[in-house]
Design an enzyme around this catalytic site. Structure first.
Site, short mmCIF file in Angstrom:
data_model
loop_
_atom_site.label_atom_id
_atom_site.label_comp_id
_atom_site.label_asym_id
_atom_site.label_seq_id
_atom_site.Cartn_x
_atom_site.Cartn_y
_atom_site.Cartn_z
CB SER A 116 153.40 97.10 17.08
OG SER A 116 154.63 96.47 16.95
CE1 TYR A 140 152.43 94.57 21.51
CE2 TYR A 140 154.06 94.23 19.78
CZ TYR A 140 153.34 95.07 20.61
OH TYR A 140 153.55 96.42 20.52
CE LYS A 144 149.89 96.92 20.38
NZ LYS A 144 149.29 98.01 21.17
#
Ligand code: UFG
Length: 325
Positions: A116, A140, A144
């Site tokens: 991402s 988050y 990643k």
């Protein structure tokens, strides 16, 4: 060629599965259906109901033998990740460790990983290329980035090749309407605009109109999910051919404001779409736009569907049947 798509019943995963099927690959989807949908399964693909938290289930599916694997299983709500880092580290990092260890044991390579733009954090310059500093601002994005680092070490130590694909704002639906599942309780702009268009929610909140942008609302780089999906096939073929791992951004390189998106949606849907400016949402940078020159150069990737009108109209095709007021 045989491909295993882990998380292949989700929003992006089902489009990725579709792209591999369209290119003539044999596909097996492995998904726990926690956020994926049965309606997203295609009859041409095999389906195995399983969970990345169960290494024995991964071992069993991988024993069938594959030429590569796409790994999209994970949680993706940045705001939730700040409230539940335990849940996110477990699902994303531990889940991926299971995938990598089982893939290493099964000699399954390459792995195409869904990363991402959240790995970058606030932009220090625009457009954001792959060398931009990686300073995620939500947990988050941190998961990643950690996974990308794991992939790099497994490449060095175990010869497992990978492609890490950093998505900007994925949006839209299959232009032929072959993906059927609609995300429940969506957190992203376009599906929320559509829910306001059909009356599932009374209005859309515009999170801030006082940013230093052309109309005061945030600018994002929206990229059609079918364009993203095709890039997975190209990335797989690139890594296989060159026996070399790859990290690429995928974005349209075009910035669109929240207000522009809502206005195009009003024009295309013919619906009022009530909107109200509310306060800024924590952690939103004013502008995020990708440089995807590397994907264009190495993969020959040219987005076909990422213009605003196609993003809106393919999404509207999915939502218009739910108009109830
Ligand atoms: N927005 C609103 N109202 C809403 C929802 C969103 O105004 O109800 C705005 C947001 O403030 C933002 C824009 O619409 O300016 C897009 O928001 P999204 O929540 O759809 O997407 P984000 O840009 O926050 O994040 C997405 C993905 C991340 C990824 C990032 C990369 O969810 O995983 O794009 O650009 F990292």
């Amino acid at each position: 060629m045989r491909i295993l798509v882990i998380g292949g019943a989700g929003y992006i995963g089902s489009h990725v599965t579709r792209a591999f099927l369209d290119q003539g690959y044999q596909v097996t989807v492995f998904d726990n259906l926690q956020t994926g949908f049965r309606e997203n399964l295609f009859k041409e693909a095999l389906f195995v109901h399983g969970d990345v938290m169960r290494p024995e289930q991964l071992e069993a599916v991988m024993s069938a033998g594959f030429d590569g694997c796409v790994h999209l299983a994970g949680l993706k709500a940045a705001g939730q990740s700040m409230l539940h880092p335990d849940v996110y580290s477990h699902a994303n990092i531990s889940g991926t460790i299971n995938v990598l260890n089982q893939a290493a044991a099964a000699r399954l390579s390459p792995i195409i990983f869904s990363s991402s733009a959240a790995v970058y954090g606030s932009p220090q310059y625009l457009p954001i290329d792959e060398n931009h500093p990686k300073e995620p601002e939500n947990f988050y994005g941190f998961t990643k980035l950690e996974i990308e680092r794991l992939l790099d070490w497994y490449d060095r130590l175990k010869g497992m090749r990978y492609a890490a694909i950093r998505y900007f704002n994925a949006a839209g639906y299959d232009v032929q309407g072959r993906v059927k599942g609609l995300e429940l309780n969506p957190e992203n702009l376009l599906p929320i605009v559509m829910e306001a268009a059909v009356g599932i929610r009374p209005k859309i909140s515009i999170f801030g109109d006082d940013y230093p942008t052309r109309d005061g609302s945030c600018i994002r780089d929206y990229v059609h999910v079918s364009d993203l999906a095709e890039a997975h096939v190209s990335a797989f073929e690139y890594v296989l051919k060159h026996d070399k791992s790859l990290t690429v951004n995928l974005g349209s390189q075009t910035g669109v404001t929240v207000i522009e998106m809502i206005e195009r949606a009003r024009a295309i849907t013919g619906r009022a779409i009530p909107a109200e400016v509310t306060g800024r949402r924590a952690g939103d940078p004013a502008e995020l736009v990708a440089s995807s020159g590397k994907a264009r150069e190495l993969l020959g990737w040219v987005p076909q569907y990422s213009d605003v009108d196609t993003l809106v109209s393919t999404t509207w095709k999915m939502y218009e049947k739910y108009i109830f007021r």
